[in-house]
Motif scaffolding. Sequence first.
Motif, mmCIF file in Angstrom:
data_model
loop_
_atom_site.group_PDB
_atom_site.id
_atom_site.type_symbol
_atom_site.label_atom_id
_atom_site.label_comp_id
_atom_site.label_asym_id
_atom_site.label_seq_id
_atom_site.Cartn_x
_atom_site.Cartn_y
_atom_site.Cartn_z
ATOM 1 N N GLY A 1 0.867 -1.131 0.162
ATOM 2 C CA GLY A 1 0.080 -0.075 0.018
ATOM 3 C C GLY A 1 0.634 1.244 0.171
ATOM 4 N N SER A 2 0.324 2.301 -0.083
ATOM 5 C CA SER A 2 0.874 3.825 -0.153
ATOM 6 C C SER A 2 1.850 3.809 1.191
ATOM 7 N N GLY A 3 1.509 3.378 2.083
ATOM 8 C CA GLY A 3 2.220 3.476 3.578
ATOM 9 C C GLY A 3 3.773 3.104 3.095
ATOM 10 N N SER B 1 -4.626 -2.154 -0.643
ATOM 11 C CA SER B 1 -5.291 -0.759 -0.630
ATOM 12 C C SER B 1 -4.567 -0.317 -1.956
ATOM 13 N N LEU B 2 -3.660 0.617 -1.804
ATOM 14 C CA LEU B 2 -3.039 1.144 -3.051
ATOM 15 C C LEU B 2 -2.730 -0.048 -4.332
ATOM 16 N N GLY B 3 -2.245 -1.292 -3.482
ATOM 17 C CA GLY B 3 -1.863 -2.606 -4.241
ATOM 18 C C GLY B 3 -3.002 -3.066 -4.799
ATOM 19 N N ALA B 4 -4.242 -3.006 -4.099
ATOM 20 C CA ALA B 4 -5.668 -3.579 -4.532
ATOM 21 C C ALA B 4 -6.096 -3.118 -5.729
ATOM 22 N N ALA B 5 -5.896 -1.711 -5.941
ATOM 23 C CA ALA B 5 -6.327 -1.146 -7.173
ATOM 24 C C ALA B 5 -5.529 -1.722 -8.368
ATOM 25 N N ALA B 6 -4.068 -1.891 -8.233
ATOM 26 C CA ALA B 6 -3.344 -2.472 -9.045
ATOM 27 C C ALA B 6 -3.685 -3.859 -9.449
ATOM 28 N N VAL B 7 -3.934 -4.563 -8.305
ATOM 29 C CA VAL B 7 -4.577 -5.881 -8.717
ATOM 30 C C VAL B 7 -5.672 -6.009 -9.897
ATOM 31 N N TRP B 8 -6.881 -4.963 -9.479
ATOM 32 C CA TRP B 8 -7.780 -4.907 -10.515
ATOM 33 C C TRP B 8 -7.194 -4.561 -11.770
ATOM 34 N N HIS B 9 -6.259 -3.514 -11.853
ATOM 35 C CA HIS B 9 -5.997 -2.881 -13.060
ATOM 36 C C HIS B 9 -5.251 -4.090 -14.042
ATOM 37 N N PRO C 1 -7.735 -8.663 -4.393
ATOM 38 C CA PRO C 1 -7.538 -7.466 -4.129
ATOM 39 C C PRO C 1 -7.997 -7.219 -2.505
ATOM 40 N N ILE C 2 -7.254 -6.484 -1.807
ATOM 41 C CA ILE C 2 -7.680 -6.334 -0.694
ATOM 42 C C ILE C 2 -7.695 -4.925 -0.102
ATOM 43 N N SER C 3 -8.973 -4.409 0.164
ATOM 44 C CA SER C 3 -9.130 -3.106 0.600
ATOM 45 C C SER C 3 -8.964 -2.097 -0.397
ATOM 46 N N GLY C 4 -9.413 -2.171 -1.414
ATOM 47 C CA GLY C 4 -9.256 -1.291 -2.490
ATOM 48 C C GLY C 4 -9.912 -1.461 -3.852
ATOM 49 N N HIS C 5 -10.454 -0.677 -4.658
ATOM 50 C CA HIS C 5 -11.223 -0.675 -5.771
ATOM 51 C C HIS C 5 -10.553 -0.402 -6.980
ATOM 52 N N CYS C 6 -11.154 -0.728 -8.288
ATOM 53 C CA CYS C 6 -10.803 -0.419 -9.514
ATOM 54 C C CYS C 6 -11.112 1.193 -9.920
ATOM 55 N N ARG D 1 -10.910 4.626 2.037
ATOM 56 C CA ARG D 1 -9.678 5.229 1.854
ATOM 57 C C ARG D 1 -9.024 4.963 0.420
ATOM 58 N N ALA D 2 -9.154 3.658 -0.187
ATOM 59 C CA ALA D 2 -8.742 3.480 -1.422
ATOM 60 C C ALA D 2 -9.945 2.955 -2.469
ATOM 61 N N GLY D 3 -10.967 3.455 -1.986
ATOM 62 C CA GLY D 3 -12.272 3.179 -2.865
ATOM 63 C C GLY D 3 -12.828 1.839 -2.063
ATOM 64 N N ASN D 4 -13.872 1.631 -2.610
ATOM 65 C CA ASN D 4 -14.732 0.453 -2.080
ATOM 66 C C ASN D 4 -15.408 -0.226 -3.281
ATOM 67 N N PRO D 5 -15.185 -1.571 -3.606
ATOM 68 C CA PRO D 5 -15.497 -2.329 -4.879
ATOM 69 C C PRO D 5 -16.626 -3.087 -4.600
ATOM 70 N N ILE D 6 -17.445 -2.698 -3.538
ATOM 71 C CA ILE D 6 -18.711 -3.755 -3.451
ATOM 72 C C ILE D 6 -19.826 -3.278 -4.264
ATOM 73 N N ARG D 7 -19.973 -2.120 -4.625
ATOM 74 C CA ARG D 7 -21.006 -1.894 -5.857
ATOM 75 C C ARG D 7 -20.406 -2.300 -6.873
ATOM 76 N N ASP D 8 -19.296 -2.275 -7.396
ATOM 77 C CA ASP D 8 -18.851 -2.590 -8.648
ATOM 78 C C ASP D 8 -18.974 -4.156 -8.768
ATOM 79 N N VAL D 9 -18.524 -4.935 -7.795
ATOM 80 C CA VAL D 9 -18.677 -6.405 -7.837
ATOM 81 C C VAL D 9 -20.187 -6.706 -8.032
ATOM 82 N N GLU D 10 -21.186 -6.313 -7.261
ATOM 83 C CA GLU D 10 -22.353 -6.061 -7.440
ATOM 84 C C GLU D 10 -23.034 -6.125 -8.574
ATOM 85 N N TRP D 11 -22.655 -5.122 -9.372
ATOM 86 C CA TRP D 11 -23.149 -4.935 -10.894
ATOM 87 C C TRP D 11 -22.479 -5.876 -11.751
#
Length: 355
Positions: free
Chosen positions: A144-146, A228-236, A250-255, A283-293
């Motif tokens: 993550g960003s830390g 977090s920051l790494g989770a967004a990269a996992v999606w990408h 991905p853990i605690s982050g969205h696309c 903090r790094a976005g939340n993917p719940i609604r995206d996954v549901e869609w």
Amino acid sequence: GSVGAACWAPLGAMEWERCSAWDSPVVACKACASLGCSYRALRGSDFCCTACGTGTSSRCGAQSDPAVKPQERPEGEGDLGASGHSGCHDSDCPRLECEALRRSWWETFRCDRAYSSDAACLVMPPSCWEELKEPAPVILFLTGSGHVNDRQDFFWGGVDLLLRNPRVRDECIIVAPKPTTHCGLLRYTSGWRRAWAEEALWSLFTEVLRRLGPTKVDVRRLYVTGLSLGAAAVWHLALQFGEQLAAVAPISGHCDWPDGSWPPARRLLELPLCAYQIDVDYRAGNPIRDVEWICWELPEESREMQLPGVDPSSICEVRVRNWPVPGGSAGRWSLWIAQGPLKDWSTWVSWGGDR
């Protein structure tokens, strides 16, 4: 081209340096000063955690005699190391074995010639590295960003968490790039936020795979996970290179859904995915609604669970949602949603819990 072509291309005149993670200046290492402890000390400290610094770990059973055989790790116990006294350490102790770092090394590679420095990448082989009878699975781990530009100790709150899993320690090769802004592994978004640079990451990852060689790496079992920051990269990475991956987590982050990638192509569903998220964490976005869609047409299976937290006797309330994918290579997407704010770790209590 295929990942195989990228990995096993002839080396030619290219040279690289390999340096033991223990002896390398990339991230300084020294042993915990507590007698009998086999863990690495935290950056800026002589000890791996406060318990060792105050002698608490020794009083509750640390092995102080090197001739004494370490305790056996209980079946399924993920946080015991060779020291055999992990239960007496702080909850946030990295528990990173010195020996694991001695058999690991750093790879360097110029993944973007527009930058002045080579990227550095930690390679941690499985504990049975020399006895491998078949190629091993590889996990690309993104922090993550830390950890950007060494703000936090690279070996605390990142790859050490992954190593709590005994199967990962014993069976997998871990590849963990070090996030810095001067090597091309990070980019800036349109909002001037930092993000992992996916194409540079893939260039570095495939180069490391090629160096390891086909006798060590099973290219059919390439996995990516990140925090977090790494989770967004996992999606990408899943969007761009998913056809060459076995699964992602991905853990605690969205696309961010870059370059008009929303809605995602159907083929993304064919990549097994398991996402982990605190319900109130944005903090790094939340993917719940995206996954549901994405999964809205698929049948859903769900269950409620109580899982052990970080501190002893603490629990987390978790809802697990699964969507079987008809015709998918491994069958499903999963979303593990923890009820937050999490208060299972005393470190976060003063902040109102982890959210």
